[in-house]
Design an enzyme around this catalytic site. Sequence first.
Site, PDB file in Angstrom:
ATOM      1  CG  HIS B  20      39.658  17.364  58.099  1.00 48.68           C
ATOM      2  ND1 HIS B  20      38.582  18.129  58.456  1.00 48.68           N
ATOM      3  CD2 HIS B  20      40.117  17.888  56.940  1.00 48.68           C
ATOM      4  CE1 HIS B  20      38.412  19.089  57.555  1.00 48.68           C
ATOM      5  NE2 HIS B  20      39.327  18.959  56.614  1.00 48.68           N
ATOM      6  CG  ASP B  22      38.809  17.782  53.026  1.00 52.65           C
ATOM      7  OD1 ASP B  22      38.431  18.814  53.601  1.00 52.65           O
ATOM      8  OD2 ASP B  22      40.000  17.413  52.992  1.00 52.65           O
ATOM      9  CG  ASP B 144      41.220  21.930  56.244  1.00 50.41           C
ATOM     10  OD1 ASP B 144      42.358  22.440  56.358  1.00 50.41           O
ATOM     11  OD2 ASP B 144      40.853  21.351  55.221  1.00 50.41           O
TER      12      ASP B 144
END
Lengths: 884, 884
Positions: B20, B22, B144
């Site tokens: 993941h 960001d 998320d």
Amino acid sequence: VSCHATKPNMLNVHLVPHTHDDVGWLKTVDQYYYGDRNDIQHAGVQYILDSVVDQLLKNPDRRFIYVETAFFYRWWKQQSSSMQQTVKQLVNEGRLEFVNGGWCMSDEATTHYSAVIDQMTMGLRFLNETFGPCGRPRVAWHIDPFGHAREHASMFAQMGYDGFFFGRLDYQDRARRMVKREQELLWRASNSLTPPMADLFTGILPNGYNPPEGFCWDQSCDDPPIRDDPDLEDYNVDDVVKRFLTIANSQAMVYKTNHIIMTMGSDFQYENANLWYKNLDKLIRYVNGQQANGSKVNVLYSTPSCYLQELHRANLTWALKTDDFFPYADDAHDFWTGYFTSRPALKRYERISNSNLQTCNQLEILGGPVSRKGYLFMLSLSEKAMAVAQHHDAVSGTEKQHVANDYARRLANGWQHCQVLVSNSLTALSGSSAKRIYCDNLNISVCPLTESSKKFSVNVYNPLARPVAWPVRLPVNGTSYVVSDAEGKSVVPVSTSTRDVRRNRGFAVNELLFQVQAPPLGFTTYSVSLLQDGPPPASTQHRTPTAIQNKVLLQYNASDGNNKESNQPSGAYIFRPNSSTPFIISKTAKTESIQTPVVQEVRQWFAPWVSQVVRLYGDSRALELEWTVGPLPIDDDLGKEVITRLDTSIKTSEYFYTDSNGREMLQRKKDFRPTWNLSQSEPIAGNYYPINSRAFIKDDVDQLTVVTDRSQGGGSLQNGSLEIMLHRRLLYDDVRGVGEPLNESSGVFPEGLVVRGCLRLSLDRPPSAADAHRPLAQQVVLQPHSIFSGLQAALPPAVHLLTLTQWDKDSVLLRLEHQFQSQESKVNSHPVTVNLSLLSLNLGVLFNFITFKEKDKRTLKNDRTVRGKAKMTTKVLKKMAKTL
Amino acid sequence: VSCHATKPNMLNVHLVPHTHDDVGWLKTVDQYYYGDRNDIQHAGVQYILDSVVDQLLKNPDRRFIYVETAFFYRWWKQQSSSMQQTVKQLVNEGRLEFVNGGWCMSDEATTHYSAVIDQMTMGLRFLNETFGPCGRPRVAWHIDPFGHAREHASMFAQMGYDGFFFGRLDYQDRARRMVKREQELLWRASNSLTPPMADLFTGILPNGYNPPEGFCWDQSCDDPPIRDDPDLEDYNVDDVVKRFLTIANSQAMVYKTNHIIMTMGSDFQYENANLWYKNLDKLIRYVNGQQANGSKVNVLYSTPSCYLQELHRANLTWALKTDDFFPYADDAHDFWTGYFTSRPALKRYERISNSNLQTCNQLEILGGPVSRKGYLFMLSLSEKAMAVAQHHDAVSGTEKQHVANDYARRLANGWQHCQVLVSNSLTALSGSSAKRIYCDNLNISVCPLTESSKKFSVNVYNPLARPVAWPVRLPVNGTSYVVSDAEGKSVVPVSTSTRDVRRNRGFAVNELLFQVQAPPLGFTTYSVSLLQDGPPPASTQHRTPTAIQNKVLLQYNASDGNNKESNQPSGAYIFRPNSSTPFIISKTAKTESIQTPVVQEVRQWFAPWVSQVVRLYGDSRALELEWTVGPLPIDDDLGKEVITRLDTSIKTSEYFYTDSNGREMLQRKKDFRPTWNLSQSEPIAGNYYPINSRAFIKDDVDQLTVVTDRSQGGGSLQNGSLEIMLHRRLLYDDVRGVGEPLNESSGVFPEGLVVRGCLRLSLDRPPSAADAHRPLAQQVVLQPHSIFSGLQAALPPAVHLLTLTQWDKDSVLLRLEHQFQSQESKVNSHPVTVNLSLLSLNLGVLFNFITFKEKDKRTLKNDRTVRGKAKMTTKVLKKMAKTL
């Protein structure tokens, strides 16, 4: 051939990608290998090797060096044969190079040469058998050990290394060497061997073993990566190149040639080698790209041996060094002299485990193939345990408590395995299949068999190649025993009460003592029977407490770091008393004395946690000081470092002598270093040196030699005085990474560790002192165990049988050593002739294996280790001679 | 075809390796890509992609999904063509699968659908052009974001995704769904579109997006690796298998089928993918090895789309969901409703930047090729800046301060680039090459040109497809001006003194206001000249402070975490007032009023840091509330959250309405959730919802709609009342990772940030309210800028020209949208016919590009986005229709 070309008219910067993989420290060796307990420290060696091989394959210019064979061996075993083939190719092409190559990177201050040779053999042998000549390490690489022993350099030279690199040395020494450009030097590492036999080129690395500041690209580092995408705001190539050129040019100022080395790596780095190599590729491209603009700096992937080759080509004369690099200080109040003594129980256990292992190896051969039924003969658990224990965070005592426990557990497991082999061997040798019982807790006076039996027999095996007399002490509950030797001859036993002896942990009320005589490389048997109505135990004379004249046991209180000069506390690495005057633990002692035909004993209790037994045996000139210390009290919130001090009238003129790894002796002088003008800032800690097996003080008339049973630290701070540190317990971490105070109060010792040891004192005329201390020290190192004569006659006193072990299915390895330093003994320091046929009579197997130039005889010169192996071609033998 | 086979009679565990990444959070997007500033957070995306590709190649069974095209795009550009070929192969074989595939993983609470569509287009277009059909993401993946908007689900459904997975939802909702096995559901995401047009299968992941406890094998984790060397003491395979089976069986209890999914990865994981894959390979081998012993668990490498395919095959009926997943709470006092308002200045800047970008895109087309000389037409800086700003830690306000600064800088850089293009375009369109001056600081009443010039002209461009009237306010130093429009017709200007107006940062003493009329998709020009002897500024009526009747501006004091119910403080994510009653900031206000022909204005000063201007324009029914708030005082050591509250006599029965990403409206009710029996534990924060563009309250007679100029949080806590949070300043980190208090006091605002904004209130009859608020909101989103008529006639009110942008060298992209929800307007909610030939008259280029079934006409149904592109084959068009 595999070294990249350099440019003669430029400054050539050799980038050496490397990882430093401690064989145990904050985590155990298993945890490090698998990457377990990453909460303690992020480190997983399996992944490092996976990753490095991957990345080497991506660019043939890339290089890597690997050091610790303990890890590499384990990784290798788990690889597919195609991966093994790939790695062989990388090794053959010089893209992956082994350096050092021992099982571990041994400690230099607290190891015994015998165990170091064994661990080097294990590592180098694996590399040799797996990779052949291309796998042979050309340089020794001790980048992390905390000071450097001359004997290590001597061994490396004799093993055939081309050079030696390390990272740590005294900060004053470093400063001077930088100014004088003497960070590269020639180390003449023996005063017995004829130069250049022990001459070793030695290089001191520029940044310890780390990359220059700002250039660490490991996943564990935070330095900016090279951002070379011009679309990005934070393009930084120009800045990186500029910073690198500045650093390279500065470094070149303190070295002699137009070649400099940079270690691009550190502890457990390269787990994700892509980060390093991707940025190093770019660094090389962009820095060398500046050559088109007139830059005179040329960067290249390299290895220590490629760098060394360029230094060799420079054809310069290097500064000569004949002493050693002890003690190591990294600042004015930061002397790494505490670890000489740290974890004294582990240090002793390591030493006795070596003795166990040698016994085990010898009996494997003496007993023949049946000894090892069910067990592998090579790389046994015991050998591996001993090899990892040589690591510079193992026997050194600088590991975390749980890791120290793991080392001890490994040694214990190794000995458990050995016991099976020893039992098999004794059965084969003696013809008796009696169940063998091992009493591993005799150090705390516990042996269920002797405590509960009315009749038992004791086998004593002597791993030395000469006869030995040795006192055996057994915990018993009877008061009177009859002891007879193998021929039924009666031996005088002494039984003493232990009822008041608080230092023993067991429940036995008496101790049975008798002297055994064991044949060289053989065993003998003693029978012990309880007498129903014998005499009571030897009577003791109790005395009321009296003032002690020779204040032998003292303590330093440790610096806690709250100090105006420096905030450095004493810790696992560092010794820093808070005052230069040690405290006398007690001016009075409760005393008991015993007089028997076998031994005279004086027992002294200074405090509930300090006692000493002084012994003089009837048949020995050596005085035994058995000390029992602990748990050190800490209720005053001060760490303690307990020493014994021997004050004599010997006129030492501030000189004293310590051994280097148990072999040659080095002269020490108070507040003095042979190679630079010392500015002394720690009057005690700065005068401590490692004592591996012995130290002595002397004048023209007398020499007092102290033989230790483990590595300890010590110094001579006053004329005629010699102090040895026995035990330490500290309340603060000393900020060198271990992150724990050296408290040793966990597990079964919640109140702190009790340690017992023995110092053997010998007072002689200086010219004949070595004739006493050499055999005595070997006797302590290889102490008697269990039984059968393998030698018809003893070896001459000068010759020590260092190693006798199974080499492979068809051969054994025998190492004979001249154990006397040149000129230290009138009798024994001369060359000596060994009649090898003596060895052959009962050991037909061995006879075939020794192939020397002279068929059956060999003159051993001082201080030379000879090696031999049977049925090997000359070529293999030559190679061995270089690597072993 | 690339999915691994599963076993029908077993529990199949789909392991989904993923990372993941960001697109900015604790570090900037550049820092994340390169792995810079690893001291803040260890993360380097370039290495992740390097490593994953390497590891996928090592074992064809392995799978990986990648999500964020912003990062992938950058990595791809730097790869060699052979590496690109390798990656294509992996994609074609389904070993590397793209999911979601937008430029970023957008926030759902604070984004406007227009910008979300743009960022999805950028990402999906890149994947489509690079990888073709095999690169097309089949599932949406918002693991998320902190709550989930219905409009996002609707967009995903319309874009053709097969399903949607996410990780975060209210803990009470999760608990209920676990018991009822409703963690997999069918989301009907629109009440305007005919099912199944906006129906989306939605799956809630079992562990957020993390691996199950004890099974994280990333370098950033500390879980024990699989130690499968039987020589080792700590062999743990049996333990690992046992723990895994327990977890798998427990998880299967709360899902419906014999397939379960496990997300094996987390934030920035797989930088060293070897660690993960090496252990996952072993896990699969050892767990499946138990099948021979009767185990009924089958583990496999998988992807979300492979998992989804198995669920589809199960042929079950899923629970239906028609509301949304706001607000999100992860515990009783932990409502993630603060970020609806966090960083209000950034939220506004993002919104105005979208308007700038649309203007820029349109003018690029209107001005033709000369507009873009020197600049790339696609993936411009501005588009990329807007795309990353949609990330769920960007416009959401949950990033660190330096990262917020970076987003703003990117948007500013983008606009700088756009200005060149806008200038070029205006030159081409107007024939005048006058130097164009941009006043980007009008928000703080600064414009050097207008402040210092006696004569200047103002170009106004209107990016809407209908005419607009808009007040222009300029800082000036003269008192009287003449303003005339493009045809020389005089316009009434108003000049007011700003001498006492503390809220302005510049030095201008007066403000010049006049209304402009701008043509659809075109620009017009106004001339402004200083009058030497004109009248003084409009006079103001000062009033002495009076008690304010309608208490409009209030504050909550933030919980600081010292609280008996919970230690959760208010922070960037979480809103938690320390009392449910807000404080009136001041009961009295200094007031000034102005009456002019153009505007009536009442200025109110409540405190030095809070003021408000209430405006009513002559030609508009909407009331403007311009608020200026900050720096919020913190000398009482309490964080502050300032709201405006509109108290009315409307009988709301605890209902109110908020928009979803600026499109459809959702009904909200106090202390109520449509899908579960809410236990309310935070009476204020638990009733807050995101307001992206508007909110309203209504009864049968009246509807008060508030159109916001940015995303804000708000709620209706009493009958007839609507409150909107304006600004927040907090002193504690709220422990969700950002590690900073939301203080916004750095850099040029050491005393804290001052924010100004505008709420536009419209009071209407409910049946016609949408006819006012729909165009008003679009006018705020796409606010006027600068000029030339591109449309002969305006589009009908129902049709919004959403996008007009260069698509590639030969074509442009036009998006037309029906902007009225079904039944909300009697006039506008119906299908509408657009005469596309209208567009063609002045835009020959465009005409060619619109290829619909009917040649020139197209009926737009409610709430449907139509898309078209010229010179594309039907096949490509079809694909686009699915991915865009």
